[in-house]
Write a protein that holds these residues in place. Structure first.
Motif, mmCIF file in Angstrom:
data_model
loop_
_atom_site.group_PDB
_atom_site.id
_atom_site.type_symbol
_atom_site.label_atom_id
_atom_site.label_comp_id
_atom_site.label_asym_id
_atom_site.label_seq_id
_atom_site.Cartn_x
_atom_site.Cartn_y
_atom_site.Cartn_z
ATOM 1 N N UNK A 304 0.850 -1.191 0.000
ATOM 2 C CA UNK A 304 0.000 0.000 0.000
ATOM 3 C C UNK A 304 0.889 1.244 0.000
ATOM 4 N N UNK A 305 0.947 1.942 -1.129
ATOM 5 C CA UNK A 305 1.827 3.095 -1.270
ATOM 6 C C UNK A 305 1.004 4.373 -1.367
ATOM 7 N N UNK A 306 1.648 5.472 -1.740
ATOM 8 C CA UNK A 306 0.983 6.777 -1.719
ATOM 9 C C UNK A 306 -0.146 6.887 -2.733
ATOM 10 N N UNK A 307 -0.156 6.041 -3.765
ATOM 11 C CA UNK A 307 -1.196 6.113 -4.787
ATOM 12 C C UNK A 307 -2.201 4.971 -4.698
ATOM 13 N N UNK A 308 -2.130 4.160 -3.662
ATOM 14 C CA UNK A 308 -3.102 3.080 -3.484
ATOM 15 C C UNK A 308 -4.407 3.657 -2.952
ATOM 16 N N UNK A 309 -5.516 3.301 -3.567
ATOM 17 C CA UNK A 309 -6.835 3.756 -3.124
ATOM 18 C C UNK A 309 -7.479 2.646 -2.297
ATOM 19 N N UNK A 310 -7.820 2.965 -1.068
ATOM 20 C CA UNK A 310 -8.342 1.984 -0.116
ATOM 21 C C UNK A 310 -9.842 2.195 0.048
ATOM 22 N N UNK A 311 -10.590 1.097 -0.073
ATOM 23 C CA UNK A 311 -12.047 1.142 0.046
ATOM 24 C C UNK A 311 -12.494 0.156 1.118
ATOM 25 N N UNK A 312 -13.251 0.653 2.084
ATOM 26 C CA UNK A 312 -13.847 -0.195 3.110
ATOM 27 C C UNK A 312 -15.355 -0.266 2.846
ATOM 28 N N UNK A 313 -15.833 -1.472 2.554
ATOM 29 C CA UNK A 313 -17.238 -1.671 2.202
ATOM 30 C C UNK A 313 -17.975 -2.370 3.344
ATOM 31 N N UNK A 314 -19.257 -2.074 3.478
ATOM 32 C CA UNK A 314 -20.038 -2.615 4.596
ATOM 33 C C UNK A 314 -20.576 -4.021 4.333
ATOM 34 N N UNK A 315 -20.653 -4.425 3.072
ATOM 35 C CA UNK A 315 -21.208 -5.746 2.771
ATOM 36 C C UNK A 315 -20.268 -6.847 3.241
ATOM 37 N N UNK A 316 -20.824 -8.022 3.530
ATOM 38 C CA UNK A 316 -20.006 -9.184 3.851
ATOM 39 C C UNK A 316 -19.451 -9.769 2.546
ATOM 40 N N UNK A 317 -18.314 -10.450 2.641
ATOM 41 C CA UNK A 317 -17.674 -10.950 1.438
ATOM 42 C C UNK A 317 -18.564 -11.886 0.617
ATOM 43 N N UNK A 318 -19.312 -12.834 1.196
ATOM 44 C CA UNK A 318 -20.162 -13.697 0.358
ATOM 45 C C UNK A 318 -21.198 -12.925 -0.458
ATOM 46 N N UNK A 319 -21.509 -11.686 -0.068
ATOM 47 C CA UNK A 319 -22.467 -10.863 -0.807
ATOM 48 C C UNK A 319 -21.805 -10.067 -1.926
ATOM 49 N N UNK A 320 -20.501 -10.020 -1.935
ATOM 50 C CA UNK A 320 -19.779 -9.129 -2.836
ATOM 51 C C UNK A 320 -19.946 -9.578 -4.288
ATOM 52 N N UNK A 321 -20.322 -8.648 -5.148
ATOM 53 C CA UNK A 321 -20.465 -8.941 -6.572
ATOM 54 C C UNK A 321 -20.232 -7.671 -7.375
ATOM 55 N N UNK A 322 -20.643 -7.689 -8.639
ATOM 56 C CA UNK A 322 -20.405 -6.551 -9.519
ATOM 57 C C UNK A 322 -21.016 -5.267 -8.972
ATOM 58 N N UNK A 323 -22.178 -5.373 -8.345
ATOM 59 C CA UNK A 323 -22.888 -4.182 -7.882
ATOM 60 C C UNK A 323 -22.178 -3.508 -6.716
#
Length: 351
Positions: A304-323
């Motif tokens: 993770x460097x100065x140009x890495x974009x970090x996203x914290x999402x509220x969904x659980x991983x089994x729910x994760x999809x294109x949307x």
């Protein structure tokens, strides 16, 4: 009406032929649109929330992990279709060995089953030319699981277009420790290179040495004819800046005075990069963690460097999809375009 019941109704509807056709067409259109813009070269996923998903849906913990592996297959196809070259996932932490034995054994067996399926039905990875790399403490993997890991890596080794890094078992601190240890071992066994005449430390020491020579009398030089010439001694010191000054790093008296470690200034961040598990991978562009937890949890700390974009999402991983992934990619592309617009005036001024 329980959430599980609603979820089953939703899944039944989405799996119906008309809905499935419409959704697939929409997915293809969206992915095709995304691929027209800038594409991240390296995306990392911290697949968090399998256990909490299982508890919230009143299913077994292992089943939650099973659904998590299915989510991974969906995400890989999205990434590779968009043009992402490297995907790195956190499959098992070294800290997970502290969990109940039945859960650890279940995770290991689940990994074994999924890797075997990957070998038998590797159309997804072969379709996009993706090779599997397993990163971490392989010596801690049970022999039966390790045998499947090695077969999965060998079965996809012919693929050269994309990479799937599976961190299993892994922590970032352990990776960095291994990289530093390997760097030290490599430098400690590498012959000392010839002195660099224009090194800043060498120039400084030369000046100090010459000043000292002016203050010495001819008599003191004649009284010590057996001592080596100052220039020779300076050459040895200036080219032997070591990581430590342990006398054991020098050869015995009477032999050539050669330091085991080369100049420490030659060790750079790029040197460490070459010894990481992710060596050869492009810089990390996007880091995604699910389940609403906002910390890295010892994953990809170095990458993770100065140009890495970090996203914290509220969904659980089994729910994760294109949307869930779609807003991440759109936001990243927007930031990249904004960065390009900001850099244009600077380039014009410099020209």
């Amino acid at each position: 009406m329980s959430d599980l019941y609603l979820s089953r109704i939703r899944n039944w509807f989405l799996s119906s032929p008309p809905a499935e056709w419409a959704i697939n067409r929409l997915r293809e259109t969206l992915i095709g649109s995304l691929s027209q813009g800038p594409i991240p070269g390296h995306v990392a996923f911290e697949m968090d929330g399998n256990r909490r998903y299982a508890r919230s849906h009143k299913i077994e913990t292992v089943e939650g992990h099973h659904l998590g592996f299915e989510a991974l297959a969906r995400v890989l196809e999205i990434c590779y279709k968009c043009g992402v070259k490297v995907v790195t996932v956190y499959a098992f932490s070294l800290e997970n060995f502290h969990r109940p034995k039945y859960e650890v054994d279940g995770l290991m067996q689940l990994a074994k089953v999924k890797l075997e399926q990957l070998i038998q039905h590797g159309e997804l990875l072969d379709r996009y030319g993706a090779s599997v790399r397993v990163l971490g403490r392989l010596d801690l993997i049970p022999p039966d699981v390790l045998e499947v890991v090695e077969r999965a890596v060998a079965a996809t080794s012919h693929n050269k277009t994309c990479v799937l890094n599976i961190c299993f078992p892994y922590t970032s601190r352990e990776e960095m420790t291994t990289a530093i240890r390997t760097t030290v071992e490599e430098y400690s066994t590498t012959p000392r290179p010839h002195s660099t005449p224009f090194s800043q430390s060498r120039i400084t020491q030369k000046i100090l040495s010459k000043q000292g020579d002016k203050n010495e009398s001819l008599e003191s030089i004649e009284e010590s004819p057996s001592q080596p010439d100052d220039n020779d001694q300076d050459d040895a010191v200036s080219t032997a800046t070591t990581l430590h000054s342990d006398p054991s790093t020098q050869k015995s008296e009477g032999s050539e005075n050669v330091a085991i470690y080369p100049n420490a200034e030659t060790i750079t961040p790029e040197t460490i990069d070459k010894h990481l598990y992710t060596a050869g991978c492009p810089p990390l562009d996007i880091f995604v963690r699910t389940s609403g937890v906002e910390r890295l949890s010892d994953f990809m700390l170095w990458q993770c460097h100065q140009d890495t974009h970090i996203f914290f999402l509220k969904c659980f991983w089994p729910e994760f999809d294109l949307w869930h992934f779609l807003p991440v990619l759109v936001e990243w592309q927007h930031r990249q375009k904004q960065k390009q617009r900001d850099e244009k005036p600077r380039r014009v001024k410099q020209a």
